[in-house]
Design a protein around this motif. Structure first.
Motif, PDB file in Angstrom:
ATOM      1  N   LEU A 155       0.842  -1.183   0.000  1.00 27.80           N
ATOM      2  CA  LEU A 155       0.000   0.000   0.000  1.00 27.80           C
ATOM      3  C   LEU A 155       0.880   1.237   0.000  1.00 27.80           C
ATOM      4  CD1 LEU A 155      -2.676  -0.966   2.651  1.00 27.80           C
ATOM      5  CD2 LEU A 155      -3.054  -0.686   0.223  1.00 27.80           C
ATOM      6  N   SER A 166       1.581   6.532   3.928  1.00 26.32           N
ATOM      7  CA  SER A 166       0.687   7.586   4.377  1.00 26.32           C
ATOM      8  C   SER A 166       1.214   8.928   3.893  1.00 26.32           C
ATOM      9  CB  SER A 166       0.611   7.568   5.908  1.00 26.32           C
ATOM     10  OG  SER A 166      -0.149   8.644   6.367  1.00 26.32           O
ATOM     11  N   GLN A 178     -11.455  -2.510   0.046  1.00 31.09           N
ATOM     12  CA  GLN A 178     -10.522  -2.525   1.177  1.00 31.09           C
ATOM     13  C   GLN A 178     -11.298  -2.580   2.481  1.00 31.09           C
ATOM     14  OE1 GLN A 178      -7.343   0.340   3.521  1.00 31.09           O
ATOM     15  NE2 GLN A 178      -8.394   1.143   1.730  1.00 31.09           N
ATOM     16  N   ARG A 210      -7.310  -1.904   5.898  1.00 30.51           N
ATOM     17  CA  ARG A 210      -6.003  -1.966   5.236  1.00 30.51           C
ATOM     18  C   ARG A 210      -5.693  -3.313   4.593  1.00 30.51           C
ATOM     19  NH1 ARG A 210      -1.541  -0.303   9.012  1.00 30.51           N
ATOM     20  NH2 ARG A 210      -2.888  -1.014  10.688  1.00 30.51           N
ATOM     21  N   TRP A 216      -6.797  -5.463   1.221  1.00 28.31           N
ATOM     22  CA  TRP A 216      -7.529  -5.383  -0.039  1.00 28.31           C
ATOM     23  C   TRP A 216      -8.137  -6.733  -0.368  1.00 28.31           C
ATOM     24  CZ3 TRP A 216      -8.350  -0.778  -2.193  1.00 28.31           C
ATOM     25  CH2 TRP A 216      -7.493   0.282  -1.838  1.00 28.31           C
ATOM     26  N   ASP A 236      -1.485   8.187  -2.115  1.00 29.77           N
ATOM     27  CA  ASP A 236      -2.141   7.494  -1.009  1.00 29.77           C
ATOM     28  C   ASP A 236      -3.455   6.866  -1.449  1.00 29.77           C
ATOM     29  OD1 ASP A 236      -2.799   6.536   1.449  1.00 29.77           O
ATOM     30  OD2 ASP A 236      -3.430   8.452   2.284  1.00 29.77           O
ATOM     31  N   THR A 238      -4.607   4.312   0.240  1.00 25.95           N
ATOM     32  CA  THR A 238      -5.202   3.730   1.439  1.00 25.95           C
ATOM     33  C   THR A 238      -6.514   4.419   1.799  1.00 25.95           C
ATOM     34  OG1 THR A 238      -4.021   5.190   2.992  1.00 25.95           O
ATOM     35  CG2 THR A 238      -2.917   3.148   2.348  1.00 25.95           C
ATOM     36  N   CYS A 293     -11.057   6.173   9.925  1.00 25.11           N
ATOM     37  CA  CYS A 293     -10.180   6.814   8.945  1.00 25.11           C
ATOM     38  C   CYS A 293     -10.392   8.328   8.995  1.00 25.11           C
ATOM     39  CB  CYS A 293     -10.476   6.301   7.547  1.00 25.11           C
ATOM     40  SG  CYS A 293     -10.341   4.504   7.366  1.00 25.11           S
TER      41      CYS A 293
END
Length: 400
Positions: free
Chosen positions: A25, A28, A106, A109, A111, A252, A254, A273
């Motif tokens: 991934l 961040s 997802q 975190r 997939w 990103d 994520t 999140c």
């Protein structure tokens, strides 16, 4: 055409934009502010993220001639929570009986990638009408896993046993390669993770929303919560997977949750999140204003800003400039999607440079923080000052 290909290559190779990590991934965005603004620009702390669930597993779900859906095989193991979630994603349990050949998404975190096929009469799976191959992994790469699960589906249709699939799965995990009985070899290295980030079309998004695309750009810059609705999951996934490219400097993905149901555990994970892009096929989500700052009704081509987000999302001259640049670049027939992304990234760099003169090292010397009084003294237009303040907040640059 050559210029377009060069721009796309630059994006992939990382000329000021793309990082080096593959097969995982994207990192961040917070630690590096996306773009270095000058010597000594410090790293910013990571945003909190929900705890990860176990990655890397392979499962088979079957629908038999009696209409029952069974989770028949799993390697090496999974949790009951994840199994129930994946059964929801698997179209074999849908009452409308629509077949979705491939879906992805997802959860905490991890997939998931699901390929579903109808069993032909010639298959050895006599009592099975449909089945799904369910694979979870730590990386975002729909094209890679769509190709791999299609190979596994063909193996299952031919042999009716998970043994061959497991052998191929382990081979890909350990060696990055497996043999396909019909089409040569599957090579993980053929699916560069960075190509997955460029697979969507920014130009298509702009063709649908025009100047309103700047609302999406602003929401992403400020790490707001974006919910996208369309009754067709394929439309939702194609649209949502492209949105992170509007803030390409962060790399990103994520923040992408391309297939979400209105179930308690999924919404709980989503709320953990700080900002996200969430895709839904249930129109009921339009009534859940607690889940979004910006709501995109893709079917009706409408974008709505939630009342509580309007102050932070106030538009002004700067946003008009950004919107005009996005539209002008996207409508240029000579420009590729990669070049449009690059144009937006360069404008984003300009935005961050506006913050640089008003930033100072915090008392502990670990990061830069916004000097709000200095920002106010600059006398930007109110909407620009408001945007820069909320951008600093999104980048964790406010003094505590």
């Amino acid at each position: 055409m050559a210029a377009a290909e060069a721009a796309d290559t630059q994006l992939m190779l990382g000329v000021g934009l793309i990082g080096e990590d593959e097969g995982a991934l994207p990192r961040s965005p917070a630690p590096q502010f996306g773009l270095r603004l000058g010597p000594g620009w410090p790293l910013l702390p990571r945003s909190p993220a929900p705890p990860a669930v176990r990655s890397d597993h392979l499962s088979t779900v079957e629908k038999d001639t009696n209409g029952e859906v069974l989770w028949v095989w799993c390697y090496p193991s999974t949790t009951a929570t994840l199994r129930n979630l994946l059964l929801r994603k698997c179209c074999l349990t849908d009452e409308n009986k629509l077949l979705h050949p491939f879906v992805f998404g997802q959860y905490r975190r991890t997939w998931f990638y699901i390929t579903t096929v109808e069993v032909p009469d010639s298959s050895v799976l006599i009592k099975v009408t449909h089945f799904s191959i369910v694979l979870t992994a730590k990386d975002f790469n729909p094209e890679k896993y769509a190709a791999f699960t299609r190979i596994l589906c063909r193996m299952y249709l031919k042999h009716g046993s998970p043994v061959k699939m497991m052998e191929s799965y382990i081979a890909v995990l350990t060696k990055g390669i497996c043999q396909s009985e019909e089409n040569g070899s599957f090579l993980s290295k053929d699916f560069d993770a960075r190509k997955a980030y460029l697979a969507g079309s920014i130009k298509d998004i702009v063709s649908q929303f025009g100047m309103e695309t700047v609302i999406l750009h602003t929401a992403l810059m400020l790490k707001k919560r974006i919910v996208v609705y369309h009754p067709k999951i394929e439309a939702v996934q194609e649209f949502t997977r492209t949105l992170p490219a509007l803030v390409w400097h962060r790399q990103d993905w994520t923040i992408l949750h391309s297939y979400v149901h209105l179930s308690a555990e999924e919404l709980e994970a989503l709320r953990m999140c700080p900002g996200y892009i969430a895709g839904f096929v249930d129109l009921e989500v339009s009534n859940r204003s607690d889940l979004y700052d910006v709501f995109v009704n893709l079917a009706d081509r409408e974008i709505t800003i939630a009342p509580l987000a309007k102050e932070a999302m106030t538009m002004g001259k700067l946003h008009k400039e950004i919107g005009q640049l996005i539209v002008q670049s996207a409508e240029d027939p000579e420009k590729s999607d990669g070049q449009v992304i690059q144009d937006i990234s360069l404008k984003t760099r300009e935005i961050f440079t506006h913050l640089e003169p008003f930033s100072e090292v915090s008392g502990d010397g670990e990061k830069l923080v916004l000097n709000f009084e200095a920002l106010k003294q600059r006398r930007f237009p109110p909407a620009t000052e408001n945007f820069l303040y909320h951008l600093a907040a999104a980048e964790q640059m406010l003094k505590i």
